[in-house]
Every structure is written in structure tokens, then in C-alpha cells.
Scaffold this active site. Structure first.
Site, PDB file in Angstrom:
ATOM      1  NE  ARG A  48      -4.043  -2.023  -0.275  1.00 20.37           N
ATOM      2  CZ  ARG A  48      -3.081  -2.756  -0.105  1.00 20.37           C
ATOM      3  NH1 ARG A  48      -2.077  -2.922  -1.456  1.00 20.37           N
ATOM      4  NH2 ARG A  48      -3.483  -4.558  -0.518  1.00 20.37           N
ATOM      5  CB  SER A 102      -8.688  -0.711   4.151  1.00 23.31           C
ATOM      6  OG  SER A 102      -9.333  -2.137   3.427  1.00 23.31           O
ATOM      7  CD  GLU A 144      -5.328   1.473   2.089  1.00 25.73           C
ATOM      8  OE1 GLU A 144      -5.514  -0.316   2.479  1.00 25.73           O
ATOM      9  OE2 GLU A 144      -6.701   1.155   1.319  1.00 25.73           O
TER      10      GLU A 144
HETATM   11  C1  FAD Z   1     -15.514   1.705  -0.596  1.00 21.12           C
HETATM   12  C2  FAD Z   1     -13.893   1.502  -0.682  1.00 21.12           C
HETATM   13  C3  FAD Z   1     -12.796   0.625  -1.027  1.00 21.12           C
HETATM   14  C4  FAD Z   1     -11.799   0.080  -1.698  1.00 21.12           C
HETATM   15  N1  FAD Z   1     -10.986  -0.719  -1.237  1.00 21.12           N
HETATM   16  C5  FAD Z   1      -8.947  -0.779  -2.227  1.00 21.12           C
HETATM   17  C6  FAD Z   1      -8.776  -2.162  -2.306  1.00 21.12           C
HETATM   18  O1  FAD Z   1      -9.083  -3.453  -2.531  1.00 21.12           O
HETATM   19  N2  FAD Z   1      -7.924  -2.186  -2.120  1.00 21.12           N
HETATM   20  C7  FAD Z   1      -6.902  -0.670  -2.258  1.00 21.12           C
HETATM   21  O2  FAD Z   1      -5.578  -0.837  -2.544  1.00 21.12           O
HETATM   22  N3  FAD Z   1      -7.011   0.430  -2.129  1.00 21.12           N
HETATM   23  C8  FAD Z   1      -8.229   0.494  -1.624  1.00 21.12           C
HETATM   24  N4  FAD Z   1      -9.650   1.620  -1.931  1.00 21.12           N
HETATM   25  C9  FAD Z   1      -8.543   2.696  -1.572  1.00 21.12           C
HETATM   26  C10 FAD Z   1      -8.694   3.795  -2.236  1.00 21.12           C
HETATM   27  O3  FAD Z   1      -9.798   3.137  -3.700  1.00 21.12           O
HETATM   28  C11 FAD Z   1      -7.101   3.464  -3.702  1.00 21.12           C
HETATM   29  O4  FAD Z   1      -6.659   3.638  -2.942  1.00 21.12           O
HETATM   30  C12 FAD Z   1      -8.031   4.515  -4.649  1.00 21.12           C
HETATM   31  O5  FAD Z   1      -6.201   3.104  -5.640  1.00 21.12           O
HETATM   32  C13 FAD Z   1      -7.433   5.462  -5.278  1.00 21.12           C
HETATM   33  O6  FAD Z   1      -7.839   6.447  -5.904  1.00 21.12           O
HETATM   34  P1  FAD Z   1      -8.408   7.439  -6.003  1.00 21.12           P
HETATM   35  O7  FAD Z   1      -8.654   8.152  -7.743  1.00 21.12           O
HETATM   36  O8  FAD Z   1      -9.897   7.458  -5.480  1.00 21.12           O
HETATM   37  O9  FAD Z   1      -7.670   8.318  -5.926  1.00 21.12           O
HETATM   38  P2  FAD Z   1      -7.818  10.400  -4.255  1.00 21.12           P
HETATM   39  O10 FAD Z   1      -8.600   9.543  -3.115  1.00 21.12           O
HETATM   40  O11 FAD Z   1      -8.593  10.735  -5.529  1.00 21.12           O
HETATM   41  O12 FAD Z   1      -6.438  10.202  -3.708  1.00 21.12           O
HETATM   42  C14 FAD Z   1      -5.636   8.962  -3.386  1.00 21.12           C
HETATM   43  C15 FAD Z   1      -3.835  10.411  -2.910  1.00 21.12           C
HETATM   44  O13 FAD Z   1      -3.427  10.285  -4.577  1.00 21.12           O
HETATM   45  C16 FAD Z   1      -3.335  11.360  -5.166  1.00 21.12           C
HETATM   46  N5  FAD Z   1      -3.297  11.252  -6.855  1.00 21.12           N
HETATM   47  C17 FAD Z   1      -4.839  10.724  -7.230  1.00 21.12           C
HETATM   48  N6  FAD Z   1      -4.189  10.466  -8.617  1.00 21.12           N
HETATM   49  C18 FAD Z   1      -3.557  11.102  -8.485  1.00 21.12           C
HETATM   50  C19 FAD Z   1      -2.253  10.510 -10.333  1.00 21.12           C
HETATM   51  N7  FAD Z   1      -2.447  10.426 -10.885  1.00 21.12           N
HETATM   52  N8  FAD Z   1      -1.109  11.234  -9.582  1.00 21.12           N
HETATM   53  C20 FAD Z   1      -0.625  11.509  -8.255  1.00 21.12           C
HETATM   54  N9  FAD Z   1      -0.854  11.614  -6.999  1.00 21.12           N
HETATM   55  C21 FAD Z   1      -2.264  11.171  -7.350  1.00 21.12           C
HETATM   56  C22 FAD Z   1      -4.533  12.321  -4.732  1.00 21.12           C
HETATM   57  O14 FAD Z   1      -3.358  13.387  -4.467  1.00 21.12           O
HETATM   58  C23 FAD Z   1      -3.799  11.710  -3.027  1.00 21.12           C
HETATM   59  O15 FAD Z   1      -3.264  12.161  -2.565  1.00 21.12           O
HETATM   60  C24 FAD Z   1     -11.189   1.625  -0.735  1.00 21.12           C
HETATM   61  C25 FAD Z   1     -11.904   2.483  -1.545  1.00 21.12           C
HETATM   62  C26 FAD Z   1     -12.919   2.773  -0.572  1.00 21.12           C
HETATM   63  C27 FAD Z   1     -14.021   3.910  -0.788  1.00 21.12           C
END
Ligand code: FAD
Length: 370
Positions: free
Chosen positions: A169, A246, A362
Site C-alpha cells: 500500500r 480500509s 491507509e
Molecule cells: C469502498 C472502498 C473500497 C476500497 N478498496 C480498496 C482495496 O481493495 N484495495 C486498495 O488498495 N484500496 C482500496 N480502496 C482505496 C482507494 O480506492 C484506492 O486507494 C484508489 O486507488 C484511490 O484512487 P482515487 O482515484 O480515488 O484517489 P484519490 O482519493 O483521489 O487520491 C488519493 C491520493 O492520491 C493522489 N493522486 C490521485 N491521483 C493521482 C495521480 N494521477 N497522480 C498522482 N497522485 C494522485 C491524491 O492527490 C491523493 O493524495 C478502497 C476505497 C473505498 C472507498
């Protein structure tokens, strides 16, 4: 407050899956890579603070909001290809492509590889940032290349996974903002077959032995079913999914410390109770091949055993543990970020008191802290 003392007014909460956090000064939506690059360069020239947002599913934004501009990545191109040197198929996706849309597109096109990561919210560009993983597969297993904007030089370049420091992670893109991922590329299996099914619960669901491969579409359907049962697929009508997934990572305990930690846990839960623990790979920070293997504990299990059951603290609390999974902290519709953090601190401190194990969050925190 900005230097012009203009109140922040662009609402960020609705851009996050927790639906929490105060406003930003401005929100800019970028529909393609070119506009992402130009927008960020223009903001950097003005020294305007930038918050990059994909799907907002790993973000905890403070109640005071973000004194700067939120740049929402909404680029949407998906292209399939096959490498001349490798002979293997791959897919290239813009950073703004919805992650599960990408997984679905690959499976529908007859490719395997991404199916175990079905149903994870957010955008494709964020997946290498925390080396997203689930059901025995993580992005590091399938990542081919990542295109980044280097904000210091203004250049776009493709970097290989080995340069990204991908770990459990985490990666060296997390908790920094000088690199923005604008596109990602993944290897694909051409025979419609999934990655080896390593996760026992998933293997049982699809009726194979761990290590076997199955039809990618069947694996995807099974993963989505399992995730829904745990509130881990977004559903606007289900408060159990108003979370950041998580909230804590599974703690990794150094091999040398593991016996004492397991003994302390057993003293609390009873020697007859099996403690879920898994080998966590080579010991961090050591080159000693004989060092005992680190172990990974289950954060959800520790939380439950420390006295925080599903739905804690009560049905009418504004922030609760999910009623389906103790690892998700959820907003029941009217919460504030501070209320979320208060529950997170209570859970973290309760696990530390009970077992001497420190849980680490996380998600990424913006203008707030645990
Ligand atoms: C219901 C639920 C279930 C989930 N299950 C999992 C799972 O099974 N496994 C897991 O690993 N995670 C899980 N997650 C966490 C999350 O979905 C992941 O971490 C996902 O990859 C985040 O993507 P996002 O586009 O929403 O990022 P955001 O929340 O928009 O951003 C997260 C961080 O990354 C940065 N960021 C976003 N995009 C970029 C980019 N293109 N370049 C540089 N930085 C960037 C942002 O600035 C921020 O700091 C879950 C979340 C939820 C709500």
C-alpha cells in the site's frame, strides 16, 4: 483564508467517497492529459497549492478544506496494444479512467490480469500511488509502465515499475506531489485467464485450489460479489460504503518482535484462538538472509478483538465502523472529518492498549491529521 481573504467556496466533500471535508478555493476538471498538464503548470507558475483528485476514495480532507485549487483528473482514453519486443498484450489508460471501468473493459475485450482488482473505487492513475491490491493481487504484479508529469521540470516521461518503490500500500509517489500520474499501462493475459487465484476465500468461491487460474470474467464476478458483501463496492444508498475503504493498513511486525507480539495477543484473546498472521516477505531494512521473516497481522481482526465490533459505537452515531467490516470507518450522512478522526484515534489507541500494535492509516490526509 487566501491572501485576498476570499472565503473558500468550492465544495470538495462531494468529490470524496467519505463525503467529508471543507471547500477549496477552486475546482478545475481536466478532460484530457493536455489540460491536466497545462492546468497544473499554470497553477505552479502562480505558486497556487494544488490538490490532485482522482475518485477521492483514499482522501480524508480536513473540515477547514484546502486553501488552493483541486484538479480533478477526468481524462478518459483507453488503448489496447501489443509490444513488438515483448510480444505481450497490454492496455494503456489515462489517469482519469475509472479503475473498475478499465478492469471491465479488459475483461470484456477477452483479457485477463486485472480481474482480482475489480470493484476498487477511484481512478486508474491513483492505482500505482498506493500500489492498490486486493484478493491476492496488487498493481505491482501487473504494472507495465507509468507516465508522469514531473512538476519541477514540466516534462512528461514514462517510468518503469522498478523506479516506483512499490510496496505494501505504498510507493514513492505517495505523500508527495511533485509527480502526477497522467497514464498507466498494464500487462494483460491473452488467454482470458485470470492471474493465479492466491486468496483462499476467492479460490473457494470460484471452486479451485489456490494457485489455479480461472476464466477472468468468472473471477471478476466472484470478486465483485465478495466485495459487495463487505461494503467494499460503492453504493450511494448504503452508508457502509461512505468510507475510504480500509482505514488502517495491516500491521507488519518485524520477525524478531513477532513471538512477543503474538504472545501478548494470545494472552488477551486466549491461547486457543487462532491469530490470523501471514509471512510478510523479507525483513525490511536488513540484508541478513537468515533474519526471521516479518509477519503481517489482520488490522480488522485486531480491531474487532480489541472491542470495536461492526457498527461501533452505535446505530445513531454520525461516524461508525461499517456494519459489514470493522476496517472501514464510515460517515452515516451528517458527520464531520473531526468526528471521523476522533473515532479513528479511539480505535488506534484501543488496539495499541490491548495488543501493543500500532495501526497506521491507509488514506492520504489533507489539512488534517490523526
Ligand atoms: C469502498 C472502498 C473500497 C476500497 N478498496 C480498496 C482495496 O481493495 N484495495 C486498495 O488498495 N484500496 C482500496 N480502496 C482505496 C482507494 O480506492 C484506492 O486507494 C484508489 O486507488 C484511490 O484512487 P482515487 O482515484 O480515488 O484517489 P484519490 O482519493 O483521489 O487520491 C488519493 C491520493 O492520491 C493522489 N493522486 C490521485 N491521483 C493521482 C495521480 N494521477 N497522480 C498522482 N497522485 C494522485 C491524491 O492527490 C491523493 O493524495 C478502497 C476505497 C473505498 C472507498
Amino acid at each position: 483564508m487566501t491572501d485576498t481573504q476570499t472565503p473558500l467556496s468550492a465544495p470538495l466533500a462531494e468529490l470524496t467517497t467519505l463525503r467529508l471535508g471543507g471547500p477549496a478555493r477552486e475546482i478545475v476538471r481536466c478532460p484530457d492529459t493536455r489540460s491536466i498538464v497545462e492546468t497544473i503548470q499554470e497553477l505552479d507558475e502562480r505558486s497556487e497549492p494544488v490538490l490532485v483528485i482522482g475518485g477521492g476514495s483514499n482522501l480524508v480532507i480536513g473540515d477547514a478544506g484546502f486553501d488552493g485549487t483541486a484538479v480533478v483528473l477526468a481524462s478518459s482514453r483507453i488503448e489496447f496494444g501489443s509490444g513488438r519486443e515483448s510480444g505481450r498484450s497490454h492496455v494503456v489508460a489515462d489517469a482519469g479512467v475509472g479503475w473498475d471501468d478499465l478492469v471491465a473493459a479488459t475483461v470484456e475485450a477477452g483479457f485477463g490480469g486485472l480481474e482480482c482488482l475489480s470493484g476498487i473505487p477511484g481512478a486508474a492513475g491513483a492505482t500505482p500511488v498506493q500500489n492498490v491490491g486486493a484478493y491476492g493481487v496488487e498493481v505491482a504484479d501487473i504494472l507495465r509502465s507509468v507516465q508522469v508529469l514531473d512538476r519541477r521540470s514540466g516534462n512528461l516521461r514514462w517510468v518503469s515499475p522498478t523506479e516506483l518503490g512499490l510496496g505494501y500500500r505504498t510507493s514513492n509517489l505517495k505523500h508527495r506531489n511533485d509527480f502526477v500520474v497522467v497514464a498507466v499501462s498494464f500487462w494483460l493475459n491473452e488467454d482470458r485467464a485470470s492471474q493465479p487465484i492466491r486468496y483462499r476465500e476467492l479460490a473457494t468461491t470460484v471452486g479451485v485450489e489456490p494457485g489455479d487460474r480461472v476464466d477472468a470474467a468468472a473471477a471478476r464476478a466472484a470478486v465483485l460479489g465478495l466485495r459487495r458483501g463487505k461494503g467494499m463496492v460503492l453504493d450511494a444508498d448504503d452508508f457502509d460504503t461512505w468510507s475510504a475503504g480500509s482505514f488502517f493498513t495491516n500491521p507488519i511486525v518485524d520477525g524478531g518482535d513477532a513471538p512477543a507480539v503474538l504472545e501478548r495477543i494470545a494472552a488477551r484473546v486466549g491461547a486457543d484462538v487462532a491469530i490470523p498472521s501471514y509471512p510478510a516477505g523479507p525483513q525490511p531494512n536488513t540484508s541478513d538472509a537468515d533474519a526471521p521473516t516479518a509477519i503481517k497481522l489482520s488490522a480488522g481482526w485486531l480491531i474487532e478483538r480489541a472491542g470495536f465490533g461492526r457498527g461501533y459505537p452505535s446505530a445513531d452515531a454520525p461516524v461508525r465502523l461499517s456494519t459489514k467490516h470493522t476496517l472501514a470507518l464510515t460517515n452515516r450522512g451528517s458527520a464531520t472529518t473531526e468526528q471521523l478522526l476522533t473515532l479513528a484515534r479511539e480505535v488506534r489507541d484501543g488496539v495499541l492498549d490491548a495488543f501493543g500494535v500500532t495501526l497506521r492509516p491507509e488514506p492520504v490526509f489533507v489539512n488534517c491529521a490523526l
